[in-house]
Design a protein around this motif. Structure first.
Motif, mmCIF file in Angstrom:
data_model
loop_
_atom_site.group_PDB
_atom_site.id
_atom_site.type_symbol
_atom_site.label_atom_id
_atom_site.label_comp_id
_atom_site.label_asym_id
_atom_site.label_seq_id
_atom_site.Cartn_x
_atom_site.Cartn_y
_atom_site.Cartn_z
ATOM 1 N N CYS A 88 -80.150 -52.489 -58.437
ATOM 2 C CA CYS A 88 -80.866 -50.956 -59.819
ATOM 3 C C CYS A 88 -80.752 -52.223 -61.082
ATOM 4 O O CYS A 88 -79.387 -52.126 -61.249
ATOM 5 N N CYS B 295 -78.606 -49.085 -63.326
ATOM 6 C CA CYS B 295 -76.904 -48.554 -63.428
ATOM 7 C C CYS B 295 -76.382 -50.145 -63.171
ATOM 8 O O CYS B 295 -75.381 -49.997 -62.196
ATOM 9 N N CYS C 6 -84.257 -45.935 -57.839
ATOM 10 C CA CYS C 6 -82.847 -45.994 -57.377
ATOM 11 C C CYS C 6 -82.093 -44.915 -57.109
ATOM 12 O O CYS C 6 -82.515 -43.761 -57.336
ATOM 13 N N CYS D 257 -79.539 -43.078 -59.828
ATOM 14 C CA CYS D 257 -79.374 -43.215 -61.521
ATOM 15 C C CYS D 257 -81.256 -42.746 -61.496
ATOM 16 O O CYS D 257 -81.178 -42.337 -62.575
HETATM 17 ZN ZN LIG Z 1 -79.376 -46.885 -60.745
#
Ligand SMILES: [Zn+2]
Length: 135
Positions: free
Chosen positions: A5, A8, A19, A22
């Motif tokens: 991701c 994050c 994701c 997050c």
């Molecule tokens: Zn993420």
């Protein structure tokens, strides 16, 4: 393939569109695989940075040369520095030779050995490019 991701920096399934951690929309990231890999060199986990250095070398992502030089010189983690040094050899980054030479004379044996090895690879490569055999 391992995907991250880009918000994050957690590992995600490469097919994932959102994701799970997050909830960032991963389909919005229009960068190329190369750009994402280079961006992932800023991953907070040293293990991940080591792996990404290796992936960059394996995939011959030449535009990552200066990023690898930065990690080889400054990363707080010894193994990331070693992986970056190996990556510089794999990419044959010719402008990294003075950095490699400096580290090869340093006190840290692990880094010195990695720097020497990459320096050898690059020196050999440069000779074969210029077609000259030096003594
Ligand atoms: Zn993420």
């Amino acid at each position: 393939m391992i995907a991250y991701c880009t918000h994050c920096w957690r590992e995600v399934n490469s097919e994932a569109e959102v994701c799970p951690d997050c909830e960032a929309d991963l389909t919005l990231d229009q960068r190329t695989y190369e750009q994402k890999l280079i961006g992932a060199l800023a991953h907070p986990l040293p293990e991940a940075r080591v792996r990404i250095c290796w992936l960059i070398g394996e995939n011959r992502i030449r535009q990552a040369g200066s990023d690898l030089m930065r990690l080889a010189a400054d990363d707080p983690d010894l193994y990331v520095r070693k992986a970056a040094l190996e990556g510089l050899g794999a990419l044959c980054v010719s402008h990294s030779t003075s950095l490699l030479r400096r580290i090869s004379k340093g006190e840290n044996r692990l880094l010195a050995a990695a720097a020497r090895k990459s320096l050898d690879v690059i020196t050999r490569e440069l000779k074969s490019c210029s077609g000259k055999a030096e003594q």
